[in-house]
Design a protein around this motif. Structure first.
Motif, PDB file in Angstrom:
ATOM      1  N   LEU A 133      71.973  62.936  29.196  1.00  0.00           N
ATOM      2  CA  LEU A 133      72.365  61.602  29.645  1.00  0.00           C
ATOM      3  C   LEU A 133      73.628  61.660  30.500  1.00  0.00           C
ATOM      4  N   LYS A 134      74.582  62.501  30.108  1.00  0.00           N
ATOM      5  CA  LYS A 134      75.805  62.644  30.898  1.00  0.00           C
ATOM      6  C   LYS A 134      75.513  63.267  32.260  1.00  0.00           C
ATOM      7  N   SER A 135      74.606  64.229  32.273  1.00  0.00           N
ATOM      8  CA  SER A 135      74.304  64.919  33.528  1.00  0.00           C
ATOM      9  C   SER A 135      73.647  64.011  34.552  1.00  0.00           C
ATOM     10  N   VAL A 136      72.978  62.934  34.107  1.00  0.00           N
ATOM     11  CA  VAL A 136      72.336  62.003  35.039  1.00  0.00           C
ATOM     12  C   VAL A 136      73.218  60.788  35.316  1.00  0.00           C
ATOM     13  N   GLY A 137      74.488  60.833  34.823  1.00  0.00           N
ATOM     14  CA  GLY A 137      75.429  59.800  35.201  1.00  0.00           C
ATOM     15  C   GLY A 137      75.871  58.837  34.125  1.00  0.00           C
ATOM     16  N   ALA A 138      75.425  59.013  32.891  1.00  0.00           N
ATOM     17  CA  ALA A 138      75.845  58.103  31.822  1.00  0.00           C
ATOM     18  C   ALA A 138      77.336  58.273  31.548  1.00  0.00           C
ATOM     19  N   THR A 139      78.039  57.166  31.417  1.00  0.00           N
ATOM     20  CA  THR A 139      79.481  57.202  31.157  1.00  0.00           C
ATOM     21  C   THR A 139      79.735  57.193  29.645  1.00  0.00           C
ATOM     22  N   PRO A 140      80.935  57.594  29.212  1.00  0.00           N
ATOM     23  CA  PRO A 140      81.268  57.525  27.786  1.00  0.00           C
ATOM     24  C   PRO A 140      81.085  56.133  27.199  1.00  0.00           C
ATOM     25  N   ALA A 141      81.425  55.094  27.977  1.00  0.00           N
ATOM     26  CA  ALA A 141      81.273  53.721  27.486  1.00  0.00           C
ATOM     27  C   ALA A 141      79.802  53.390  27.247  1.00  0.00           C
ATOM     28  N   GLN A 142      78.929  53.877  28.147  1.00  0.00           N
ATOM     29  CA  GLN A 142      77.499  53.617  27.970  1.00  0.00           C
ATOM     30  C   GLN A 142      76.942  54.351  26.742  1.00  0.00           C
ATOM     31  N   LEU A 143      77.387  55.585  26.545  1.00  0.00           N
ATOM     32  CA  LEU A 143      76.958  56.325  25.358  1.00  0.00           C
ATOM     33  C   LEU A 143      77.439  55.625  24.090  1.00  0.00           C
ATOM     34  N   THR A 144      78.650  55.101  24.128  1.00  0.00           N
ATOM     35  CA  THR A 144      79.187  54.383  22.974  1.00  0.00           C
ATOM     36  C   THR A 144      78.347  53.160  22.664  1.00  0.00           C
ATOM     37  N   ARG A 145      77.969  52.401  23.707  1.00  0.00           N
ATOM     38  CA  ARG A 145      77.140  51.213  23.483  1.00  0.00           C
ATOM     39  C   ARG A 145      75.784  51.592  22.911  1.00  0.00           C
ATOM     40  N   MET A 146      75.226  52.704  23.375  1.00  0.00           N
ATOM     41  CA  MET A 146      73.932  53.144  22.862  1.00  0.00           C
ATOM     42  C   MET A 146      74.019  53.505  21.387  1.00  0.00           C
TER      43      MET A 146
END
Length: 451
Positions: A90-103
């Motif tokens: 997910l990070k490699s395709v552009g997901a930000t830490p904030a987006q991972l946190t929301r997920m």
């Protein structure tokens, strides 16, 4: 990301089973004890009756809350750790830490809502059984009827949601800050490094345990059963502190146990390698063993010492002493049930995730018997580590209370109490791990590797 979280819950239901069951059981326990507040209010109870009901709710329910939050955090951390490669993708395709946190928070919130709602009925039934126990021991009059109201419902649902959110934020923060390359490495090798914040919290809990022990041996000396108020919680604080240090403890213990384990041949070599490469997951499995052993041994021997002191005084047990004894038995029952389920959930989740690892080992030449032997040795090592840490935690309660109550650091109670607790911890760990591994090995090696 919330949509992704919901899809993740649907597609990976088995990966979230341990967290869900921790929240479900936790919400039921919290509602059961919180319903004593509703019962006291609805019945108009006063005096000793009201005191008994509110004490049961606050003392036991409060410690149950702490254990639930700790268990949810532990299982969620294990779940996210097992998805290191997914997080890296997910990070490699552009997901930000904030987006991972929301997920991650979205996943936890979805689990919490479902678990809390499903926990209402068993929570109400458990609360009714708890009141029946108080009726049976004549601590609460039979005319006090059971009530399950908004306090129980609000506390159970609110605490479950809050604990899930806190656990998710703690877990997500670490996952979001790790770089992509580090995430990929973590997917292959789980060293389970101890973060500074975890070390700080471990130190805080251990400091509080020492403080309670010192207060018990000094200020509470000669004050009879009142010493339980401080000594009874010292083992819980110490057990949590040691459980937080589990990654370091497992790593150091593996170095000590490497020689004896390797004496078992191939299975022993594989066990040592796995303990070193999967320190984080192994530490998660040790945590419930530490909690179970520390709290069970500490509380049982504390009550045995209190019983001996009462007998020596030549006085019959008062209503208050019976109340305390019942509280201790309820604590033991709650801890045994919750820690046992937490242990089973954690081991099943950790072992089921190793399907690919087991398949690779079999393709490399290891037989199913050798794989099972490896799991058995790992379980034995984890049991030894957990029991030793739990025993150390129990000392924070047993010794101070013995000194305060009877002027002796030697506890009362049969050695078979300790043997029974250790045996139950060993059986739960071994049977669960081997049973889960046996089911995992039913999958053909090639299919397990390519899945």
């Amino acid at each position: 990301m919330f949509g992704l979280a919901l899809r993740s819950l649907r597609k990976r239901a088995s990966a979230f089973t341990a967290s869900f069951l921790s929240m479900f059981l936790g919400s039921a326990i919290i509602m059961a004890f919180a319903s004593m507040f509703d019962t006291a209010e609805a019945s108009g109870a006063t005096g000793q009756t009201r005191s008994t009901l509110t004490t049961m709710a606050t003392v036991v329910g409060g410690w149950g809350l702490l254990l639930v939050v700790f268990a949810v955090t532990s299982t969620l951390t294990l779940s996210v750790r097992q998805r290191a490669s997914e997080m890296a993708l997910l990070k490699s395709v552009g997901a930000t830490p904030a987006q991972l946190t929301r997920m991650i928070v979205g996943e936890a919130a979805g689990l919490a809502v479902a678990a809390a709602l499903l926990g209402v009925l068993p929570g109400a039934l458990a609360g009714r059984g708890l009141l029946g126990l108080l009726h049976g021991t004549d601590q609460v009059p039979d005319n006090v009827s059971y009530s399950f109201g908004m306090v129980a419902l609000g506390t159970g649902i609110g605490v479950t949601l809050a604990s899930a959110a806190i656990a998710a934020l703690i877990t997500a923060r670490r996952a979001g800050r790790v770089r992509v390359t580090e995430s990929l490495m973590a997917a292959a090798v789980d060293r389970g490094r101890l973060s500074k914040k975890r070390a700080v919290f471990a130190g805080l809990f251990l400091f509080l345990a020492v403080d309670e022990a010192v207060v018990t041996m000094t200020m509470m000396r000669g004050k009879g059963s009142d010493a339980m108020a401080t000594s009874g919680q010292a083992d819980i604080l110490a057990a949590i502190g040691l459980a937080l240090l589990a990654p370091v403890i497992v790593r150091r213990a593996t170095a000590l146990l490497a020689g004896p384990l390797r004496a078992f041949g191939v299975a022993g070599d594989l066990a040592v390698t796995n303990l070193r490469r999967r320190t984080g997951a192994m530490a998660s499995a040790v945590t419930p063993v530490v909690l179970f052993t520390g709290i069970a041994v500490g509380t049982l021997f504390l009550q045995a010492t209190e019983n001996a002191a009462t007998e020596e005084s030549g006085l019959a047990a008062t209503a208050e002493q019976k109340d305390i004894a019942t509280l201790n038995l309820v604590v033991i029952g709650m801890v045994v049930l919750f820690a046992a389920i937490m242990l089973v959930n954690t081991l099943i989740a950790a072992t089921a995730h190793r399907r690919r690892e087991f398949g690779q080992a079999r393709l490399a030449g290891a037989t199913p018997a050798q794989v099972l032997g490896t799991v058995a040795l790992e379980s034995a090592a984890l049991t030894v580590i957990g029991v030793v840490c739990g025993t150390v935690a129990s000392v924070f309660t047993i010794v101070p209370f013995g000194v305060a109550r009877r002027g002796s650091a030697v506890p009362d109670g049969s050695v078979w109490i300790y043997v029974g607790v250790v045996a139950l911890a060993a059986v739960l760990t071994g049977v669960t791990a081997l049973g889960s591994a046996r089911r995992t090995l039913r999958t053909p090696a090639v299919e397990a590797v390519t899945a």
